[in-house]
Write an enzyme that holds these catalytic residues in place. Structure first.
Site: not given
Ligand code: NAD
Length: 470
Positions: A216, A250
């Protein structure tokens, strides 16, 4: 066989390896019991400790802790508890005519001994979120949270130790060298959340054992503002999504591409909303957290100064205080393409804006970069929205909002290539920590026996028919 006995985590790893079948053979009720214990600890017993720890680590406001850490993990647990029984059921599949006399199913078995390495920016969500999926799937887990949020890591270790034997789940605090040593061990699965640069290190270490990986990662998430957009509605979301967690998200909008005809309207509305959310003096706002440490503070200040050296215009903010790792909510226009702000992931409260004239320009610009983790489109014009979605690639997309795709556990969450490999959340997270094992059982003789050796002309004809018709 490689000898790992000199690795400082060898004993722990072996304990988990030895325990994996016991844990893997637990039923859904036993796994739910563990998940509920984790829920109780986060929601009740340790909630205030977690809030205090995150305040100490980077002045994260309590409401943001509740919404983006506590709530998200609890929601993941509730969803897994409600669905685990059906996820663990054998999934029957159809049988092709040629395999008459057999039946087949898929069973999700645990991968085994798993490693979860997490970043600091959402320390609880990104450590315990994947842990929920790993437990649901029946794995043993070693957790390595980030060294940059040590107070939160300490509370998470207490939580883990209060619920699990270390042969089930263990959390190891420490610097990068801890992750490096763990990565030498032959884990069955490694779930890493962090930067693309470290993601490559993780994948390379995993390749030594052919451990499967979920990566991720991050990158630059574009936000496109079409001229048909309702600017006021868009700005509400963008200012929130950008400055949540002080921009250290993010999937925060990393840069904005706004149609040149509405650039001024966008800038004015943005300034007004930032003022409304964080006041004239954001430094004293209780809603605005801080940059996590001096290293990231220096990196961000350098990127603001770098943009200025290219004659960028600071439309909002731009000021900072190194004593408290404070950087004001900042909006920058007229940014040169060579400036750091348009090259590297920003990961802080600074938003550069670019203007565009045509849809092709937007598509070509985005496709000239790595595939983003998130791509946001603000528009009323449906044709524009569809054209952008069809002609670009991204891990996820929100239309007329941002960041919310993360919190819908019916959606897979993850990137694509440079922004990630594999998916998290809900059933997708459970799948990531499972091996979809196929099982075929023969019950009675079937037509295939007609084709076993020795081969002859008749069998050749039947084979030809099978190729043609079945
Ligand atoms: P990072 O990659 O520096 O660190 C993440 C973890 O990796 C930490 O636990 C750290 O100890 C470990 N690590 C660091 N260097 C290592 C090395 N050389 N070998 C082995 N392990 C190492 O990331 P960060 O600064 O903590 O987080 C920011 C990055 O994470 C950003 O790029 C952001 O976009 C990304 N991110 C992605 C998601 C997502 O869900 N896709 C979520 C949050 C953050």
């Amino acid at each position: 066989m490689t000898d790992y006995s000199d690795n400082r985590y060898f004993e722990l790893f072996n304990k988990q390896k030895a325990h994996q079948f016991t844990l893997g053979n637990t039923n859904y009720k036993e796994r739910i019991r563990k998940l509920k214990a984790l829920k109780r600890a986060i929601e009740k017993t340790y909630r205030q400790d977690l809030r205090d720890a995150m305040f100490k680590d980077f002045k994260k406001p309590q409401t943001e802790v509740d919404l983006t850490e506590i709530y998200l993990v609890i929601k993941e647990i509730k969803y897994a508890c409600s669905n685990l029984k059906s996820w663990l059921k054998k999934q029957r599949v159809d049988t092709p005519l040629t395999l008459l006399g057999t039946s087949s199913y898929i069973t999700y078995e645990p991968k085994g001994v798993c490693l979860i390495i997490s970043p600091w920016n959402y320390p609880v969500t990104l450590t315990f979120g994947p842990l929920v999926s790993a437990i649901a799937a029946g794995n043993t887990v070693i957790l390595k949270p980030s060294e940059m949020t040590p107070n939160t890591s300490a509370v998470m270790r207490e939580i883990v130790e209060s619920i699990f034997w270390e042969s089930e789940v263990a959390l190891i605090e420490g610097e990068v060298d801890v992750a490096q040593d763990l990565l030498k061990l032959p884990f069955n699965h490694i779930f890493f959340t962090g930067s693309p640069a470290v993601g490559k290190i993780v994948m390379s270490a995993a390749s030594k054992h052919l451990s499967s990986v979920t990566l991720e990662l991050g990158g630059k998430s574009p936000t496109i503002i079409h001229e048909s957009t309702n600017i006021n509605a868009a700005i509400k979301n963008i200012v929130w999504g950008k400055f949540l967690n002080n921009g250290q998200t993010c999937i925060a909008p990393d840069y904005v591409m706004v149609h040149e005809s509405i650039k001024d309207e966008f800038i004015n509305a943005f300034k007004a909303k930032a003022l409304a959310y964080y006041s004239e003096n954001p430094k004293s706002s209780e809603s605005f957290s801080r940059i996590v440490n001096k290293k990231h503070f220096d990196r961000l200040v350098a990127s603001i100064e770098n943009a200025k050296s290219f004659n960028a215009t600071i439309e909002l903010g731009g000021d900072y205080d190194e004593n408290t790792n404070y950087i004001a909510p900042t909006l920058v226009s007229n940014v040169d393409e060579g400036a750091q702000l348009l090259q590297d992931e920003i990961f802080g409260p600074v938003l550069p804006i670019k203007t565009y004239k045509s849809t092709e320009e937007v598509i070509n610009y985005i496709n000239s970069k790595e595939k983003p983790l998130a791509l946001y489109i603000y528009a009323k014009n449906r044709k524009f929205i569809n054209t952008i979605i069809k002609n670009t690639r991204a891990g996820s997309t929100c239309v007329n909002s941002n960041a919310l795709q993360y919190s819908n556990h019916y959606l897979p969450f993850g990137g694509s290539n440079n922004s990630g490999i594999g998916k998290a959340h809900g059933f997708f997270g459970f799948q990531e920590f499972s091996n979809a094992r196929s099982v075929l059982k023969r019950h009675t003789a079937g037509p295939l026996y007609l084709l076993f050796p020795p081969y002859n002309t008749l069998k050749e004809k039947i084979a030809n028919l099978a190729v043609k018709w079945f």
